[in-house]
Enzyme design. Structure first.
Site, PDB file in Angstrom:
ATOM      1  N   ALA A 171     -23.893  37.854 -12.465  1.00  0.00           N
ATOM      2  CA  ALA A 171     -24.282  39.097 -12.889  1.00  0.00           C
ATOM      3  C   ALA A 171     -22.905  38.946 -14.564  1.00  0.00           C
ATOM      4  O   ALA A 171     -21.742  38.630 -14.350  1.00  0.00           O
ATOM      5  CB  ALA A 171     -23.663  40.483 -12.036  1.00  0.00           C
ATOM      6  N   CYS A 172     -22.911  39.949 -15.798  1.00  0.00           N
ATOM      7  CA  CYS A 172     -22.441  40.070 -16.713  1.00  0.00           C
ATOM      8  C   CYS A 172     -22.199  39.238 -17.706  1.00  0.00           C
ATOM      9  O   CYS A 172     -22.747  37.537 -17.181  1.00  0.00           O
ATOM     10  CB  CYS A 172     -21.385  40.883 -15.998  1.00  0.00           C
ATOM     11  N   THR A 173     -21.800  39.852 -18.735  1.00  0.00           N
ATOM     12  CA  THR A 173     -21.344  39.265 -19.650  1.00  0.00           C
ATOM     13  C   THR A 173     -20.582  40.064 -20.762  1.00  0.00           C
ATOM     14  O   THR A 173     -21.037  41.222 -20.875  1.00  0.00           O
ATOM     15  CB  THR A 173     -22.563  38.471 -21.478  1.00  0.00           C
TER      16      THR A 173
END
Length: 346
Positions: free
Chosen positions: A115-117
């Site tokens: 999950a996530c950038t």
């Protein structure tokens, strides 16, 4: 009451902002946020979250034990905030605790969650702009719970944050004229290490991030606190400031720091990118959001970099994907930039 239905079109929608008054008793602080949601749908979303991300049902008795002796594991005022949520939502305290520490029991080596950038960039004038995508499976539930929260003290904004209704930690936040911070999941270590860290008085990971926003006064003090605070789970904390060059990725292994990469050390010179893999390792071919983000940033270039261009970068294929729940663009140097779009267009 906020409609929990998906908008009729597939457009991104600005997140609504709610004021959280830190001068209120902790048990009353979140009432103003959650009262705007249909309680049954809100509870359904929270239960879905923990039922899908709980790695083992064997953890439920452990969490119920934590709830019985809450202050032994979760410091005040957060313990009372959780009690307040439990009452206003009519949910068992153990269930509310579970939702709020779900990251700490789902971030480990064999976890399949990615999950996530997060990206920190510097424009041609030296202004720092910080953006992030928050990607999680079962995004439809989370999109419907996404809110911006204006944490106020004495009637003034202490910091802005983007979170999910029912969750009191902070994964994305910015303190005006001081610093911004985001957290990305890091899957290393073992689940039993996380549990040991919890017993050794480490901080729930995103309660630690919220405390940084509450206490630190500038980029340097925020960075120092991020480095010095032991967390239950491994994590990437991405911190940015208001002066040229103020940006860093702090890679935590829970109780210790594995690495710090600063904007000045970045091979790109004017930006840093973090997804969910250690910077010194190649991301897997099946999830190469990092190179997609780097290619997009290089196409934009420092001379044309802006909040809108960063939003565009966070909207390119791979970086932006079916699990993206929201995109936040922020700049501590310019608090008016803070903006969260709920990605119904994912």
């Amino acid at each position: 009451v906020i409609s929990m239905d998906k908008p009729s079109s597939n457009a991104a929608v600005p997140a609504k902002t709610f004021v959280l008054n830190l001068d209120l008793p902790p048990k009353e602080r979140w009432t103003n946020v959650v009262k705007h949601f249909d309680p049954n749908v809100l509870k359904q979303g929270l239960y879905t979250l923990y039922s899908q991300y709980l790695p083992s049902k064997a953890l439920i008795p452990i969490v119920e034990e934590i709830a019985k002796n809450l202050e032994d594991y979760i410091p005040q005022p957060y313990a009372d905030e959780l009690r307040g949520l439990s009452k206003v939502l009519d949910m068992k305290l153990g269930d509310i605790v579970l939702v709020n520490i779900i990251y700490d029991i789902s971030a480990f080596n064999s976890s399949g969650i990615k999950a996530c950038t997060s990206i920190v960039g510097m424009d041609k004038t030296g202004k720092i702009i910080h953006g992030r995508n928050l990607d999680y499976k079962f995004g439809d539930f989370l999109r419907n719970l996404t809110v911006q929260v204006d944490f106020q003290k004495g009637g003034k904004t202490l910091f802005m944050a983007t979170t999910y209704a029912g969750y009191i930690g902070v994964i994305t936040g910015s303190k005006p004229h001081a610093f911004s911070i985001s957290g990305d999941q890091r899957n290393t270590g073992k689940i039993w290490r996380n549990l040991l860290s919890a017993l050794e008085s480490s901080w729930p990971t995103f309660f630690a991030e919220r405390r940084v926003l509450e206490q630190a006064s500038d980029y340097d003090s925020a960075l120092r606190q991020v480095v010095e605070t032991p967390t239950i789970a491994p994590v990437y904390f991405i911190v940015s400031g208001v002066n040229p060059g103020e940006g860093a990725i702090v890679i935590r292994e829970g109780r210790k720091v594995a690495n710090i990469t600063t904007l000045g050390q970045s091979k790109h010179g004017w930006y840093i990118v973090e997804t969910n893999y250690d910077p010194w390792l190649r991301p897997p071919a099946t999830d190469d959001r990092r190179d997609a983000a780097i290619n997009a940033m290089n196409k934009v270039g420092k001379n044309h970099f802006s909040p809108q261009q960063l939003y565009n970068v966070l909207s390119v294929n791979l970086v932006f994907n079916k699990d993206t729940t929201y995109t936040t663009i922020m700049s501590a140097a310019d608090p008016s930039v803070y903006h969260t779009m709920i990605r119904y267009d994912a």
